[in-house]
Motif scaffolding. Structure first.
Motif, PDB file in Angstrom:
ATOM      1  N   ARG A 120      -6.423   2.627  -8.170  1.00  0.00           N
ATOM      2  CA  ARG A 120      -6.387   1.392  -8.957  1.00  0.00           C
ATOM      3  C   ARG A 120      -5.271   0.449  -8.526  1.00  0.00           C
ATOM      4  NH1 ARG A 120      -6.265   3.258 -14.992  1.00  0.00           N
ATOM      5  NH2 ARG A 120      -5.047   4.923 -14.084  1.00  0.00           N
ATOM      6  N   GLU A 121      -4.229   0.994  -7.900  1.00  0.00           N
ATOM      7  CA  GLU A 121      -3.089   0.188  -7.479  1.00  0.00           C
ATOM      8  C   GLU A 121      -3.210  -0.311  -6.039  1.00  0.00           C
ATOM      9  OE1 GLU A 121       0.289   2.666  -8.149  1.00  0.00           O
ATOM     10  OE2 GLU A 121      -0.326   3.128 -10.196  1.00  0.00           O
ATOM     11  N   GLU A 122      -4.312   0.002  -5.400  1.00  0.00           N
ATOM     12  CA  GLU A 122      -4.497  -0.347  -3.995  1.00  0.00           C
ATOM     13  C   GLU A 122      -5.212  -1.696  -3.856  1.00  0.00           C
ATOM     14  OE1 GLU A 122      -3.090   1.463  -1.540  1.00  0.00           O
ATOM     15  OE2 GLU A 122      -2.270   2.587  -3.229  1.00  0.00           O
ATOM     16  N   PRO A 123      -5.172  -2.261  -2.661  1.00  0.00           N
ATOM     17  CA  PRO A 123      -5.880  -3.527  -2.421  1.00  0.00           C
ATOM     18  C   PRO A 123      -7.390  -3.390  -2.670  1.00  0.00           C
ATOM     19  CG  PRO A 123      -4.389  -3.021  -0.608  1.00  0.00           C
ATOM     20  CD  PRO A 123      -4.418  -1.816  -1.499  1.00  0.00           C
ATOM     21  N   GLU A 124      -7.992  -4.490  -3.020  1.00  0.00           N
ATOM     22  CA  GLU A 124      -9.432  -4.510  -3.360  1.00  0.00           C
ATOM     23  C   GLU A 124     -10.294  -3.914  -2.246  1.00  0.00           C
ATOM     24  OE1 GLU A 124     -12.458  -5.137  -6.063  1.00  0.00           O
ATOM     25  OE2 GLU A 124     -10.334  -5.446  -6.368  1.00  0.00           O
ATOM     26  N   GLU A 125      -9.947  -4.169  -1.024  1.00  0.00           N
ATOM     27  CA  GLU A 125     -10.718  -3.658   0.117  1.00  0.00           C
ATOM     28  C   GLU A 125     -10.735  -2.122   0.126  1.00  0.00           C
ATOM     29  OE1 GLU A 125     -10.808  -4.196   4.967  1.00  0.00           O
ATOM     30  OE2 GLU A 125      -8.970  -4.656   3.882  1.00  0.00           O
ATOM     31  N   VAL A 126      -9.615  -1.520  -0.185  1.00  0.00           N
ATOM     32  CA  VAL A 126      -9.513  -0.060  -0.230  1.00  0.00           C
ATOM     33  C   VAL A 126     -10.320   0.488  -1.400  1.00  0.00           C
ATOM     34  CG1 VAL A 126      -7.926   1.887  -0.457  1.00  0.00           C
ATOM     35  CG2 VAL A 126      -7.233  -0.123   0.852  1.00  0.00           C
ATOM     36  N   ILE A 127     -10.230  -0.170  -2.529  1.00  0.00           N
ATOM     37  CA  ILE A 127     -10.976   0.263  -3.721  1.00  0.00           C
ATOM     38  C   ILE A 127     -12.472   0.225  -3.457  1.00  0.00           C
ATOM     39  CG2 ILE A 127     -11.543  -0.307  -6.121  1.00  0.00           C
ATOM     40  CD1 ILE A 127      -8.630  -1.370  -6.362  1.00  0.00           C
ATOM     41  N   LEU A 128     -12.949  -0.879  -2.920  1.00  0.00           N
ATOM     42  CA  LEU A 128     -14.388  -1.029  -2.673  1.00  0.00           C
ATOM     43  C   LEU A 128     -14.920  -0.017  -1.671  1.00  0.00           C
ATOM     44  CD1 LEU A 128     -14.707  -4.924  -2.595  1.00  0.00           C
ATOM     45  CD2 LEU A 128     -15.466  -3.359  -4.397  1.00  0.00           C
ATOM     46  N   MET A 169       0.839  -1.184   0.000  1.00  0.00           N
ATOM     47  CA  MET A 169       0.000   0.000   0.000  1.00  0.00           C
ATOM     48  C   MET A 169       0.884   1.248   0.000  1.00  0.00           C
ATOM     49  SD  MET A 169      -3.238  -0.665   2.486  1.00  0.00           S
ATOM     50  CE  MET A 169      -2.464  -1.522   3.847  1.00  0.00           C
ATOM     51  N   SER A 170       0.535   2.168  -0.831  1.00  0.00           N
ATOM     52  CA  SER A 170       1.276   3.411  -0.939  1.00  0.00           C
ATOM     53  C   SER A 170       0.626   4.490  -0.074  1.00  0.00           C
ATOM     54  CB  SER A 170       1.287   3.872  -2.388  1.00  0.00           C
ATOM     55  OG  SER A 170       1.736   5.190  -2.469  1.00  0.00           O
ATOM     56  N   LYS A 171       1.441   5.188   0.685  1.00  0.00           N
ATOM     57  CA  LYS A 171       0.899   6.282   1.492  1.00  0.00           C
ATOM     58  C   LYS A 171       0.738   7.561   0.668  1.00  0.00           C
ATOM     59  CE  LYS A 171       1.816   4.444   5.913  1.00  0.00           C
ATOM     60  NZ  LYS A 171       1.817   4.720   7.306  1.00  0.00           N
ATOM     61  N   LEU A 172       1.214   7.551  -0.579  1.00  0.00           N
ATOM     62  CA  LEU A 172       1.043   8.705  -1.448  1.00  0.00           C
ATOM     63  C   LEU A 172      -0.441   9.022  -1.639  1.00  0.00           C
ATOM     64  CD1 LEU A 172       2.113  10.890  -3.366  1.00  0.00           C
ATOM     65  CD2 LEU A 172       2.130   9.168  -5.165  1.00  0.00           C
ATOM     66  N   ILE A 173      -1.253   8.015  -1.774  1.00  0.00           N
ATOM     67  CA  ILE A 173      -2.685   8.238  -1.958  1.00  0.00           C
ATOM     68  C   ILE A 173      -3.281   8.910  -0.722  1.00  0.00           C
ATOM     69  CG2 ILE A 173      -3.442   5.958  -1.167  1.00  0.00           C
ATOM     70  CD1 ILE A 173      -5.547   6.066  -3.437  1.00  0.00           C
ATOM     71  N   TYR A 174      -2.785   8.545   0.447  1.00  0.00           N
ATOM     72  CA  TYR A 174      -3.264   9.173   1.685  1.00  0.00           C
ATOM     73  C   TYR A 174      -2.913  10.661   1.691  1.00  0.00           C
ATOM     74  CZ  TYR A 174      -4.039  10.137   6.603  1.00  0.00           C
ATOM     75  OH  TYR A 174      -4.481  10.679   7.772  1.00  0.00           O
ATOM     76  N   VAL A 175      -1.729  10.983   1.234  1.00  0.00           N
ATOM     77  CA  VAL A 175      -1.303  12.383   1.153  1.00  0.00           C
ATOM     78  C   VAL A 175      -2.181  13.141   0.154  1.00  0.00           C
ATOM     79  CG1 VAL A 175       0.597  13.910   0.455  1.00  0.00           C
ATOM     80  CG2 VAL A 175       1.064  11.875   1.839  1.00  0.00           C
ATOM     81  N   GLU A 209      -6.669  12.296  -9.719  1.00  0.00           N
ATOM     82  CA  GLU A 209      -5.382  11.715  -9.338  1.00  0.00           C
ATOM     83  C   GLU A 209      -5.558  10.613  -8.307  1.00  0.00           C
ATOM     84  OE1 GLU A 209      -2.418  14.499  -8.033  1.00  0.00           O
ATOM     85  OE2 GLU A 209      -2.600  15.702  -9.842  1.00  0.00           O
ATOM     86  N   VAL A 210      -6.409  10.866  -7.322  1.00  0.00           N
ATOM     87  CA  VAL A 210      -6.643   9.859  -6.283  1.00  0.00           C
ATOM     88  C   VAL A 210      -7.329   8.635  -6.885  1.00  0.00           C
ATOM     89  CG1 VAL A 210      -7.831   9.367  -4.102  1.00  0.00           C
ATOM     90  CG2 VAL A 210      -6.672  11.553  -4.412  1.00  0.00           C
ATOM     91  N   LEU A 211      -8.275   8.843  -7.791  1.00  0.00           N
ATOM     92  CA  LEU A 211      -8.922   7.710  -8.456  1.00  0.00           C
ATOM     93  C   LEU A 211      -7.912   6.875  -9.230  1.00  0.00           C
ATOM     94  CD1 LEU A 211     -12.289   9.214  -9.714  1.00  0.00           C
ATOM     95  CD2 LEU A 211     -12.044   7.147  -8.348  1.00  0.00           C
ATOM     96  N   ASN A 212      -6.959   7.515  -9.887  1.00  0.00           N
ATOM     97  CA  ASN A 212      -5.920   6.782 -10.616  1.00  0.00           C
ATOM     98  C   ASN A 212      -5.021   6.004  -9.667  1.00  0.00           C
ATOM     99  OD1 ASN A 212      -6.666   7.421 -13.237  1.00  0.00           O
ATOM    100  ND2 ASN A 212      -5.482   9.309 -13.245  1.00  0.00           N
ATOM    101  N   LEU A 213      -4.635   6.633  -8.563  1.00  0.00           N
ATOM    102  CA  LEU A 213      -3.799   5.944  -7.576  1.00  0.00           C
ATOM    103  C   LEU A 213      -4.552   4.788  -6.914  1.00  0.00           C
ATOM    104  CD1 LEU A 213      -2.122   9.015  -5.851  1.00  0.00           C
ATOM    105  CD2 LEU A 213      -0.983   7.306  -7.280  1.00  0.00           C
TER     106      LEU A 213
END
Length: 86
Positions: free
Chosen positions: A36-44, A1-7, A30-34
């Protein structure tokens, strides 16, 4: 998991000039694009919130700002849960 999306989520805060001016849709995309690389639980848990934020930005008025603020609160809680506890 990238913390960039949190920022990046912090750039969506309702109290910023960017959001008040209605120019926040760039950051939402930008957040929507980022996302896509996150775990399914985060996406949902977050994709529908971000999509709604993007939809609201198409007709930026006082009522939509209030709805946006509520969505942001939920989004922020989700990201805190996923990223600060990781």
């Amino acid at each position: 998991m990238s913390k960039l999306i949190y920022v990046k989520v912090n750039f969506l805060h309702p109290g910023t000039t960017t959001v008040d001016s209605g120019f926040h849709s760039i950051y939402v995309k930008e957040v929507l694009n980022l996302l896509r690389e996150e775990p399914e639980e985060v996406i949902l848990a977050n994709k529908h919130l971000l999509t709604e934020m993007l939809y609201l930005s198409e007709n930026w008025n006082e009522q939509n700002k209030i709805i946006y603020r509520d969505i942001y609160s939920e989004l922020k809680l989700n990201f805190k849960r996923f990223y600060l506890n990781a």
